[in-house]
Design a protein around this motif. Structure first.
Motif, short mmCIF file in Angstrom:
data_model
loop_
_atom_site.label_atom_id
_atom_site.label_comp_id
_atom_site.label_asym_id
_atom_site.label_seq_id
_atom_site.Cartn_x
_atom_site.Cartn_y
_atom_site.Cartn_z
N PRO A 1 -53.51 36.48 44.54
CA PRO A 1 -54.43 35.59 43.84
C PRO A 1 -54.06 35.33 42.38
O PRO A 1 -54.50 34.34 41.79
CB PRO A 1 -55.78 36.33 43.95
CG PRO A 1 -55.66 37.13 45.19
CD PRO A 1 -54.22 37.59 45.20
N GLU A 2 -53.26 36.22 41.79
CA GLU A 2 -52.87 36.04 40.39
C GLU A 2 -51.92 34.86 40.20
O GLU A 2 -51.77 34.35 39.09
CB GLU A 2 -52.20 37.31 39.87
CG GLU A 2 -53.12 38.52 39.79
CD GLU A 2 -52.39 39.78 39.37
OE1 GLU A 2 -52.73 40.32 38.30
OE2 GLU A 2 -51.49 40.22 40.10
N ILE A 3 -51.29 34.42 41.29
CA ILE A 3 -50.33 33.32 41.18
C ILE A 3 -51.02 32.07 40.64
O ILE A 3 -50.52 31.40 39.74
CB ILE A 3 -49.67 33.02 42.54
CG1 ILE A 3 -48.86 34.24 43.01
CG2 ILE A 3 -48.78 31.79 42.45
CD1 ILE A 3 -48.32 34.10 44.43
N ARG A 4 -52.19 31.76 41.21
CA ARG A 4 -52.92 30.57 40.78
C ARG A 4 -53.21 30.62 39.29
O ARG A 4 -53.00 29.64 38.56
CB ARG A 4 -54.23 30.46 41.59
CG ARG A 4 -55.21 29.40 41.08
CD ARG A 4 -54.72 28.00 41.33
NE ARG A 4 -55.62 27.01 40.77
CZ ARG A 4 -55.38 25.71 40.73
NH1 ARG A 4 -54.26 25.25 41.24
NH2 ARG A 4 -56.23 24.88 40.22
N ARG A 5 -53.69 31.77 38.84
CA ARG A 5 -54.01 31.92 37.41
C ARG A 5 -52.78 31.67 36.54
O ARG A 5 -52.84 30.95 35.54
CB ARG A 5 -54.54 33.33 37.16
CG ARG A 5 -54.89 33.63 35.71
CD ARG A 5 -55.02 35.13 35.50
NE ARG A 5 -53.74 35.80 35.61
CZ ARG A 5 -53.60 37.10 35.89
NH1 ARG A 5 -54.66 37.85 36.10
NH2 ARG A 5 -52.39 37.63 35.95
N GLU A 6 -51.65 32.25 36.93
CA GLU A 6 -50.45 32.13 36.11
C GLU A 6 -49.90 30.71 36.10
O GLU A 6 -49.40 30.23 35.08
CB GLU A 6 -49.38 33.12 36.61
CG GLU A 6 -49.78 34.58 36.46
CD GLU A 6 -50.12 34.94 35.03
OE1 GLU A 6 -49.35 34.60 34.11
OE2 GLU A 6 -51.18 35.57 34.82
N VAL A 7 -49.97 30.02 37.25
CA VAL A 7 -49.50 28.63 37.29
C VAL A 7 -50.36 27.75 36.38
O VAL A 7 -49.85 26.89 35.67
CB VAL A 7 -49.52 28.10 38.74
CG1 VAL A 7 -49.26 26.60 38.77
CG2 VAL A 7 -48.47 28.82 39.58
N VAL A 8 -51.67 27.99 36.41
CA VAL A 8 -52.57 27.22 35.53
C VAL A 8 -52.24 27.50 34.06
O VAL A 8 -52.20 26.58 33.23
CB VAL A 8 -54.04 27.56 35.84
CG1 VAL A 8 -54.96 26.94 34.78
CG2 VAL A 8 -54.43 27.04 37.22
N LEU A 9 -51.99 28.76 33.73
CA LEU A 9 -51.64 29.11 32.35
C LEU A 9 -50.33 28.44 31.94
O LEU A 9 -50.19 27.96 30.80
CB LEU A 9 -51.53 30.63 32.20
CG LEU A 9 -52.85 31.41 32.26
CD1 LEU A 9 -52.57 32.91 32.25
CD2 LEU A 9 -53.76 31.03 31.10
#
Length: 323
Positions: free
Chosen positions: A60-68
């Motif tokens: 789930p952290e992938i989504r956060r990092e892509v947005v960042l």
């Protein structure tokens, strides 16, 4: 990145190392960053951009990092970000759907993309099974990991026999190469973790036995698309999230090569390049199937994920019963 906004990929690579890029497609992720296939005036390149928050361990952290990354790219290039890039929930698919790398969509989604998107929730369920989640978060014991390796042995014994049975079939071309074979490394890992008598000491869980039976049933029917469904579910997982698991387990239990050989795909060469080739093979297979046959294969992919989840649940029950 979401397939609806391919320009976001271009923004990210232009801001982080490829200012002259003319095209960009995200092709992979790992714990350290995202991988893009970039085209610029000098040709095509593989380009890695590190995650803003550092190393990650959860899908789930992938989504956060892509947005960042997207927001940082917009700031660096003086572009106003879209509000819709705010994460909508903790669900790994976020607001728009799959956040994994997207294949180019020419006149309709490639079959490889359809497979990934159709099975995302099943994949997430598998990862979130408590037993597997404990291993991924570093809460599992060395015995937990050993028990998982033992179940992998039974799975791959059946899966690689199924793959061997259709190696000469044109529909299976491009899926199974020698460097992908895992059974010898599983045997080596179990010998290291359990000793020379490992084979006499392991038994499949009921879910593993059912999983193996299904693979053999599909193989006996010589249903190539069904074999590919199970092949895709296991091997693409090993080449993606499996690499994070290997590093987590190796660090936690002080394993160096021995004990985690199953996850070592060095002989395969570039993992992103192989995954590109694999997705291309999926697209070719999908183009050769009827609508009904594609639907059957998609259902078999979901069935395979269901078996994987059931195996993790069984391992959790076995662990609880041993306490």
């Amino acid at each position: 990145m979401n397939v609806d906004h391919p320009e976001d990929n271009l923004l990210i690579v232009r801001a982080f190392g490829r200012p002259d890029a003319t095209a960009s497609t995200m092709t992979g992720v790992n714990e350290n960053g995202g991988v893009w296939k970039v085209t610029d005036p000098s040709g095509e390149h593989e380009h890695v951009v590190a995650w803003p928050s550092g190393q990650i361990s959860e899908r789930p952290e992938i989504r956060r990092e892509v947005v960042l990354l997207y927001k940082a790219a917009c700031e660096a290039l003086g572009v106003s970000p879209r509000e819709e890039h705010e994460p909508a929930s903790d669900h790994p698919r976020g607001k728009h759907g799959a956040v994994e790398p997207e294949d180019e969509d020419k006149g309709g989604k490639p079959f490889s993309t359809v497979i990934r998107e159709s099975s995302w929730s099943d994949h997430s369920d598998s990862e979130r099974a408590t037993f597997m989640e404990d291993i991924m978060k570093g809460r599992g014991t060395k015995q937990d990991y050993t028990d998982l390796v033992a179940q992998h042995f039974f799975m791959y014994e059946a899966l690689e026999a199924a793959a061997d049975s259709v190696l000469g079939d044109p529909a299976f071309e491009g899926f199974h190469v020698p460097a992908l074979v895992r059974l010898p490394s599983l045997e080596a890992d179990l010998r290291y973790l359990m000793g020379d008598d490992w084979r006499d000491r392991i038994t499949p869980t009921p879910a593993t036995a059912a999983y193996v039976a299904r693979i053999r049933e599909v193989s006996e029917a010589r249903w190539v698309a069904g074999i590919v469904a199970h092949h895709y579910t296991r091997y693409l997982g090993d080449l993606s999230g499996g690499q994070m698991i290997a590093k987590r387990v190796a660090k936690q239990h002080e394993l160096s090569g021995e004990g985690v050989a199953f996850y070592d795909f060095a002989e395969l060469g570039s993992i992103p390049a192989f995954k590109d080739d694999y997705r291309a093979a999926l697209d070719r297979l999908g183009a050769s199937l009827s609508t009904a046959e594609r639907a059957d294969m998609l259902e078999e992919v979901r069935t395979a994920y269901g078996f994987n989840t059931a195996v993790f649940v069984d391992l959790g029950k076995r662990k609880a019963a041993a306490v």
